[in-house]
Design a protein around this motif. Structure first.
Motif, mmCIF file in Angstrom:
data_model
loop_
_atom_site.group_PDB
_atom_site.id
_atom_site.type_symbol
_atom_site.label_atom_id
_atom_site.label_comp_id
_atom_site.label_asym_id
_atom_site.label_seq_id
_atom_site.Cartn_x
_atom_site.Cartn_y
_atom_site.Cartn_z
ATOM 1 N N UNK A 48 0.798 -6.025 -1.399
ATOM 2 C CA UNK A 48 0.753 -4.613 -0.997
ATOM 3 C C UNK A 48 1.835 -4.282 0.021
ATOM 4 N N UNK A 49 1.994 -5.157 1.010
ATOM 5 C CA UNK A 49 3.040 -4.948 2.013
ATOM 6 C C UNK A 49 4.424 -4.995 1.375
ATOM 7 N N UNK A 50 4.593 -5.923 0.451
ATOM 8 C CA UNK A 50 5.870 -6.059 -0.246
ATOM 9 C C UNK A 50 6.159 -4.816 -1.093
ATOM 10 N N UNK A 51 5.145 -4.316 -1.769
ATOM 11 C CA UNK A 51 5.307 -3.162 -2.650
ATOM 12 C C UNK A 51 5.749 -1.918 -1.886
ATOM 13 N N UNK A 52 5.155 -1.697 -0.730
ATOM 14 C CA UNK A 52 5.506 -0.508 0.052
ATOM 15 C C UNK A 52 6.649 -0.777 1.023
ATOM 16 N N UNK B 50 7.720 -11.126 4.750
ATOM 17 C CA UNK B 50 6.817 -11.202 3.592
ATOM 18 C C UNK B 50 6.704 -12.651 3.133
ATOM 19 N N UNK B 51 7.841 -13.305 2.984
ATOM 20 C CA UNK B 51 7.832 -14.713 2.553
ATOM 21 C C UNK B 51 7.081 -15.570 3.566
ATOM 22 N N UNK B 52 7.270 -15.298 4.846
ATOM 23 C CA UNK B 52 6.546 -16.031 5.887
ATOM 24 C C UNK B 52 5.043 -15.858 5.772
ATOM 25 N N UNK B 53 4.606 -14.655 5.436
ATOM 26 C CA UNK B 53 3.173 -14.412 5.235
ATOM 27 C C UNK B 53 2.647 -15.215 4.054
ATOM 28 N N UNK B 54 3.376 -15.181 2.944
ATOM 29 C CA UNK B 54 2.947 -15.944 1.773
ATOM 30 C C UNK B 54 2.852 -17.434 2.098
#
Length: 82
Positions: free
Chosen positions: A50-54, A62-66
């Motif tokens: 969701x964060x990546x999409x918006x 984002x990669x760090x979160x994943x």
């Protein structure tokens, strides 16, 4: 148990995103069974998607979160009996 702050602090996330990410990582860390871990991890990955999409964060965050979510899931699976 995984050190949630150690994984999230370097990402310098906005506080509201940091708080939700920490809650999701805690849910992974507190999963009661091997069945519950993937469910919690999928929920966390959906948050990341969701964060990546918006485009709420830069690609590195984002990669760090994943990576943080995946690390938490692997750690919890290792802790639980098979």
């Amino acid at each position: 148990m995984i050190d949630i702050e150690a994984h999230l602090a370097p990402l310098n996330l906005p506080i509201h995103i940091h708080t939700q990410a920490a809650r999701l990582m805690l849910a992974i860390a507190m999963a009661h069974s091997l069945y519950d871990v993937p469910q919690a991890a999928t929920r966390a990955e959906g948050f990341g998607l969701g964060l990546e999409t918006v485009k709420a964060l830069n690609p590195a965050s984002i990669e760090g979160l994943y990576v943080a979510f995946d690390t938490a899931a692997q750690a919890r699976q290792a802790e639980l009996p098979s």
